[in-house]
Write an enzyme that holds these catalytic residues in place. Structure first.
Site, PDB file in Angstrom:
ATOM      1  N   LEU A  27       0.826  -1.200   0.000  1.00  0.00           N
ATOM      2  CA  LEU A  27       0.000   0.000   0.000  1.00  0.00           C
ATOM      3  C   LEU A  27       0.861   1.250   0.000  1.00  0.00           C
ATOM      4  O   LEU A  27       1.769   1.378   0.822  1.00  0.00           O
ATOM      5  CB  LEU A  27      -0.937   0.009   1.206  1.00  0.00           C
ATOM      6  CG  LEU A  27      -1.865  -1.213   1.344  1.00  0.00           C
ATOM      7  CD1 LEU A  27      -2.743  -1.055   2.580  1.00  0.00           C
ATOM      8  CD2 LEU A  27      -2.714  -1.405   0.096  1.00  0.00           C
ATOM      9  N   GLY A  31       2.745  -5.724   7.481  1.00  0.00           N
ATOM     10  CA  GLY A  31       1.921  -4.644   7.992  1.00  0.00           C
ATOM     11  C   GLY A  31       0.925  -4.131   6.980  1.00  0.00           C
ATOM     12  O   GLY A  31      -0.283  -4.101   7.219  1.00  0.00           O
ATOM     13  N   ASP A  32       1.418  -3.682   5.815  1.00  0.00           N
ATOM     14  CA  ASP A  32       0.532  -3.215   4.751  1.00  0.00           C
ATOM     15  C   ASP A  32       0.868  -3.916   3.430  1.00  0.00           C
ATOM     16  O   ASP A  32       0.739  -3.335   2.360  1.00  0.00           O
ATOM     17  CB  ASP A  32       0.608  -1.694   4.600  1.00  0.00           C
ATOM     18  CG  ASP A  32       2.007  -1.208   4.235  1.00  0.00           C
ATOM     19  OD1 ASP A  32       2.970  -2.006   4.371  1.00  0.00           O
ATOM     20  OD2 ASP A  32       2.153  -0.045   3.804  1.00  0.00           O
ATOM     21  N   GLU A  33       1.280  -5.169   3.533  1.00  0.00           N
ATOM     22  CA  GLU A  33       1.623  -5.965   2.353  1.00  0.00           C
ATOM     23  C   GLU A  33       0.673  -7.149   2.231  1.00  0.00           C
ATOM     24  O   GLU A  33       0.367  -7.831   3.218  1.00  0.00           O
ATOM     25  CB  GLU A  33       3.066  -6.465   2.441  1.00  0.00           C
ATOM     26  CG  GLU A  33       4.100  -5.349   2.373  1.00  0.00           C
ATOM     27  CD  GLU A  33       5.525  -5.893   2.399  1.00  0.00           C
ATOM     28  OE1 GLU A  33       5.712  -7.058   2.785  1.00  0.00           O
ATOM     29  OE2 GLU A  33       6.444  -5.135   2.043  1.00  0.00           O
TER      30      GLU A  33
END
Length: 299
Positions: free
Chosen positions: A166, A207-209
């Protein structure tokens, strides 16, 4: 007074487990008192009926195979299946069973393990899924990816991996705190799941993957089309408590067999491709920003 042994049926009625005696065709000849507590039926309602009629339809084939093994002389100690309770709900049972050829009957002792099975499923889910989003986790992804690769080797079909990171997610936490970030991640997960086919897998690996696994994906062109579709879904503004938030994503693609022969190689290739895309997008944005600044200076 000389003690005498009570009738065996009275002893069996004290057992917390269900005791069943069936003939060669599976007709119930005897059940103890716990049978009603576990299955809901009185002895009068089931004696003479085939016990297979009470088995959950999805488990009847496996139960029939297990019965054949018992009658072939194999002692079964931990066979599990599901039965339909009289009121309609299913109950999980763990059986010990033995065939007595000299009497022509099969004896089974069944313990209800419905709650145990629920706890096992919960633990299995926790071990294989991300607690925040409910998506598959990295371990589950590796298993499913290797399985898809093995299947592709046998069928000649392809497999594609899309690695998503993201862009701008840090701004969400800075703006609204971790609660806002968690909310956004759950929304991202929902959009990604809605954007893939049934049979595809979406996992959260960082985390944001995120990673989308596309079994049977024909080629890189098809994978790119899916990637663009997912990116388009993520660029639609998200609604946060303090207003709308715009997000983007960098997506790297790797396809089997061209980009890797196993799960580790494919994930590494897709990860590198994602960082290359992120670098290109960052360079493009910096170039546009410098161009705008130059135009402003010229004015």
């Amino acid at each position: 007074m000389i003690p005498t042994l009570p009738p065996l049926a009275d002893v069996l009625d004290l057992m917390p487990d269900a005791v069943c005696v069936v003939d060669t065709e599976g007709h119930l000849l005897f059940v103890n008192a716990s049978f009603k507590r576990i299955f809901g039926y009185t002895p009068e309602e089931v004696l003479g009926r085939r016990i297979f009629e009470l088995v959950h339809p999805d488990d009847r084939a496996a139960t029939a195979a297990q019965a054949e093994q018992v009658m072939a002389g194999q002692l079964q100690l931990h066979f599990r299946n599901r039965y339909l309770h009289k009121d309609g709900h299913s109950v999980d049972i763990q059986w010990s069973a033995r065939w007595l050829p000299q009497h022509g009957v099969r004896i089974g002792v069944g313990r209800e393990v419905t709650e145990l099975r629920r706890l096992e499923r919960e633990l299995e889910h926790r071990a294989n899924h991300d607690s925040l989003t409910g998506l598959a986790n990295r371990d589950r992804l590796r298993i499913e990816l290797q399985s898809a690769i093995d299947h592709a080797r046998q069928t000649g079909h392809g497999v594609a991996v899309l690695y998503l990171d993201l862009d701008g997610f840090k701004d969400v936490n800075d703006r609204g705190g971790h609660d806002a970030g968690d909310h956004l991640l759950r929304e991202v997960a929902a959009r990604l799941q809605q954007g893939v086919r049934q049979g595809d897998l979406v996992a959260r690996v960082g985390g944001d993957e995120f990673v989308a696994l596309l079994p049977g994906c024909r080629d890189a062109r098809t994978a790119r089309a899916v990637a663009e579709s997912l990116r388009a879904r993520l660029t639609v503004p998200f609604s946060l408590p303090d207003g709308l938030f715009r997000l983007d994503a960098s997506i790297g693609i790797a396809c089997f067999p061209d980009d890797g022969a196993n799960a580790k190689a494919l994930l590494a290739r897709a990860d590198r491709a994602m960082y290359a895309v992120k670098h290109q997008q960052s360079s493009r944005e910096n170039g546009l920003r410098e161009s705008d600044e130059s135009s402003a200076d010229g004015d």
